[in-house]
Design a protein around this motif. Structure first.
Motif, PDB file in Angstrom:
ATOM      1  N   VAL A 163      10.346  45.926  37.393  1.00 55.49           N
ATOM      2  CA  VAL A 163       9.332  45.560  36.393  1.00 55.49           C
ATOM      3  C   VAL A 163       9.988  45.352  35.030  1.00 55.49           C
ATOM      4  CG1 VAL A 163       7.332  46.381  35.099  1.00 55.49           C
ATOM      5  CG2 VAL A 163       7.421  46.687  37.582  1.00 55.49           C
ATOM      6  N   SER A 194       6.754  37.488  38.162  1.00 55.53           N
ATOM      7  CA  SER A 194       6.319  38.634  38.973  1.00 55.53           C
ATOM      8  C   SER A 194       6.012  38.202  40.400  1.00 55.53           C
ATOM      9  CB  SER A 194       5.082  39.287  38.346  1.00 55.53           C
ATOM     10  OG  SER A 194       5.378  39.822  37.075  1.00 55.53           O
ATOM     11  N   THR A 237      11.997  42.174  34.913  1.00 57.09           N
ATOM     12  CA  THR A 237      11.103  41.016  34.951  1.00 57.09           C
ATOM     13  C   THR A 237      10.463  40.788  33.583  1.00 57.09           C
ATOM     14  OG1 THR A 237      10.630  41.395  37.299  1.00 57.09           O
ATOM     15  CG2 THR A 237       9.090  40.003  36.088  1.00 57.09           C
ATOM     16  N   THR A 267       9.210  37.833  42.195  1.00 55.86           N
ATOM     17  CA  THR A 267       9.994  39.064  42.236  1.00 55.86           C
ATOM     18  C   THR A 267       9.421  40.076  43.214  1.00 55.86           C
ATOM     19  OG1 THR A 267      10.679  38.792  39.926  1.00 55.86           O
ATOM     20  CG2 THR A 267      10.928  40.986  40.886  1.00 55.86           C
ATOM     21  N   PHE A 268       8.106  40.229  43.217  1.00 55.50           N
ATOM     22  CA  PHE A 268       7.486  41.320  43.962  1.00 55.50           C
ATOM     23  C   PHE A 268       6.814  40.890  45.262  1.00 55.50           C
ATOM     24  CE2 PHE A 268       7.578  42.704  39.519  1.00 55.50           C
ATOM     25  CZ  PHE A 268       8.260  43.903  39.670  1.00 55.50           C
TER      26      PHE A 268
END
Length: 248
Positions: free
Chosen positions: A42, A98, A45, A101-102
């Motif tokens: 997080v 995000s 990012t 990334t997630f």
């Protein structure tokens, strides 16, 4: 109306800043991919969003706007709208980053994230334009506005794709140069859509002179860049250091 009233240094500097922000953002996202802990992902990012959205996109826009002028009188800016446009740029890029990334990245998710971030970037640009105050009105070419939005979506999608595939220092530099072209291309396409209609019956503009915003914007922008670079070069398993070692 002039887009280069301060000389060619404004587009050149705007492009350079866009490339620098892109390079830092790609490095931050490389670190985000390599992290195991969610909190660290997080954090990196967020750093990536600040670098790409805040520096590569918004600060580039601000610098390029230093060359905008109208011959019919002085130009002022709404400082709150200008600040809000910066928050939008960071926010929409952060959402896009995000997603890649997630979540498990698929072509559909990548394109969806790119469309979301790109339209947000275009919205940032036109909100920034709405902050302009002068004796007259701005109108836009619908075709060029649509083209600028298309370029923004393509640029955002390309940026998100680069965060996934760029592995080496050479590739990162090439990606940063391409991202800089895309972002500045979107900006000046949007500016080419503008037509100024002077109206001397409108009261003199009230707001902040753009050069009064230069000092705080450059100080904040410089601090953001400095902090991000310091964090990258002093953190463990720095992706830049690893890449440099691999190349050596």
């Amino acid at each position: 109306m002039q887009h280069f009233s301060s000389g060619l240094w404004t587009p050149v500097l705007a492009y350079a800043i866009s490339v620098i922000g892109s390079l830092i953002g790609l490095s931050c996202m490389s670190r985000a991919r390599n992290e195991v802990e969610r909190k660290s992902k997080v954090l990196w990012t967020v750093f990536g969003a600040l670098a790409i959205g805040g520096v590569a996109i918004w600060l580039m826009h601000f610098i390029a706007m230093l060359g905008f002028d109208v011959t019919s009188g002085s130009v002022k800016y709404s400082a709150p709208l200008t600040a809000l446009s910066a928050l939008i740029a960071v926010g929409v890029v952060g959402v896009g980053l995000s997603i890649v990334t997630f979540l498990r990245v698929t072509p559909v998710r990548l394109v969806g994230a790119g469309v979301l971030a790109g339209l947000g970037v275009a919205g940032m640009h036109y909100m920034g334009m709405s902050a302009i105050r002068f004796q007259g009105e701005l109108s836009y070419s619908t075709a060029l506005v649509a083209l600028s939005c298309g370029i923004a979506v393509a640029a955002a999608t390309t940026a998100l794709w680069f965060t996934l595939v760029v592995k080496t220092a050479a590739a990162r530099v090439a990606a940063g140069l391409v991202m800089g072209v895309a972002v500045t291309g979107m900006h000046f396409t949007g500016m080419a859509a503008v037509t100024v209609e002077a109206d001397s019956t409108i009261p003199a503009p009230v707001g902040t002179d753009v050069f009064d915003l230069v000092f705080p914007v450059f100080v904040i922008g410089g601090l953001v860049v400095a902090v991000l670079l310091w964090t990258l070069f002093t953190s463990e398993n720095d992706p830049l250091g690893e890449t440099a070692d691999n190349l050596g």
